[in-house]
Design a protein around this motif. Structure first.
Motif, short mmCIF file in Angstrom:
data_model
loop_
_atom_site.label_atom_id
_atom_site.label_comp_id
_atom_site.label_asym_id
_atom_site.label_seq_id
_atom_site.Cartn_x
_atom_site.Cartn_y
_atom_site.Cartn_z
N UNK A 132 0.87 -1.18 0.00
CA UNK A 132 0.00 0.00 0.00
C UNK A 132 0.90 1.22 0.00
N UNK A 133 0.59 2.16 -0.85
CA UNK A 133 1.43 3.35 -0.98
C UNK A 133 1.56 4.13 0.32
N UNK A 134 0.49 4.16 1.12
CA UNK A 134 0.57 4.89 2.39
C UNK A 134 1.56 4.20 3.32
N UNK A 135 1.55 2.85 3.31
CA UNK A 135 2.47 2.08 4.16
C UNK A 135 3.91 2.24 3.64
N UNK A 136 4.07 2.27 2.34
CA UNK A 136 5.40 2.50 1.77
C UNK A 136 5.88 3.89 2.18
#
Ligand SMILES: [Zn+2]
Ligand SMILES: [Zn+2]
Length: 228
Positions: A132-136
């Motif tokens: 997930x981009x937010x987690x990245x």
């Protein structure tokens, strides 16, 4: 009738132009309209795209609360309920809050670079790529804080762990996607690891979803950030 982008109240037309401070970037500008709750959006912020508003808020805010900064940015009209713009958000708001707390010196250029790194994760990656981009973006924040790269040992581990812990929080909630939940969970992951592993003295976070019940696929009271 115009409405406030932050609280959606109808704007009041003033009898004469007044100076107002932008709620997003703190610029002071003349205006003919004001929100009854004191919010104001300057002309440059009104015209900003997602990346621009994120930069404008982060480079000018004095806030030390990453959740409050994220909520403000996500209320900007350019931000969608769901979308890749959330992939740039987490690192920027965490690094901004840590910078404003004085816990670490982070330059404006580093903030901008962190925003760019998150933007490389495509839309819908959670369901098709297992990330997930937010987690990245949480990992990006940790990478900046620890000055990590692929040759480092502990720094690299902390960076990977920050993203991994954020991703596991997503599996605890279950589907469908919620970019707001992913944003909050990823900020918390950065905060936990910066507190426990980098021994930063960071204030406790109080997370309440600012968008609860307004999202198409809101998890409602299944979500830990939903307030009854
Ligand atoms: Zn308002
Ligand atoms: Zn502004």
């Amino acid at each position: 009738m115009f409405t406030c982008p932050i609280c959606h109240a109808y704007l009041i037309e003033l009898e004469a132009e007044e100076l107002a401070t932008c709620s997003f970037c703190s610029a002071v500008e003349e205006t003919e309209y004001l929100c009854p709750n004191g919010h104001f959006q300057c002309e440059d912020c009104r015209m900003s795209n997602q990346t621009q508003i994120l930069e404008r808020v982060c480079l000018n805010t004095k806030s030390t609360d990453p959740i409050a900064i994220a909520n403000l940015v996500m209320k900007h009209p350019s931000f969608n309920q769901y979308g890749v713009e959330h992939h740039e958000l987490v690192a920027a708001v965490c690094l901004t809050a840590i910078r404003n707390l004085g816990a670490q010196n982070i330059s404006g250029n580093k903030l901008k670079a962190a925003i760019k790194r998150g933007s490389k994760i495509p839309y819908g990656a959670c369901g098709t790529m297992g990330t997930c981009g937010a987690c990245v973006s949480a990992g990006v924040a940790m990478g900046v804080l620890t000055q990590s790269n692929y040759l480092k040992d502990k720094e690299r581990n902390l960076t990977i762990t920050t993203t991994a812990n954020a991703l596991l929080k997503l599996t605890e909630l279950g589907g469908p996607r919620c970019c707001k939940f992913s944003t909050y969970a990823s900020i918390i992951s950065v905060w936990e690891i910066a507190t426990n592993e980098l021994v930063m003295n960071l204030p406790a976070l109080n997370v309440k979803c600012a968008f609860q019940g307004k999202l198409k696929e809101c998890h409602l009271n299944k979500c830990p950030y939903y307030e009854q």
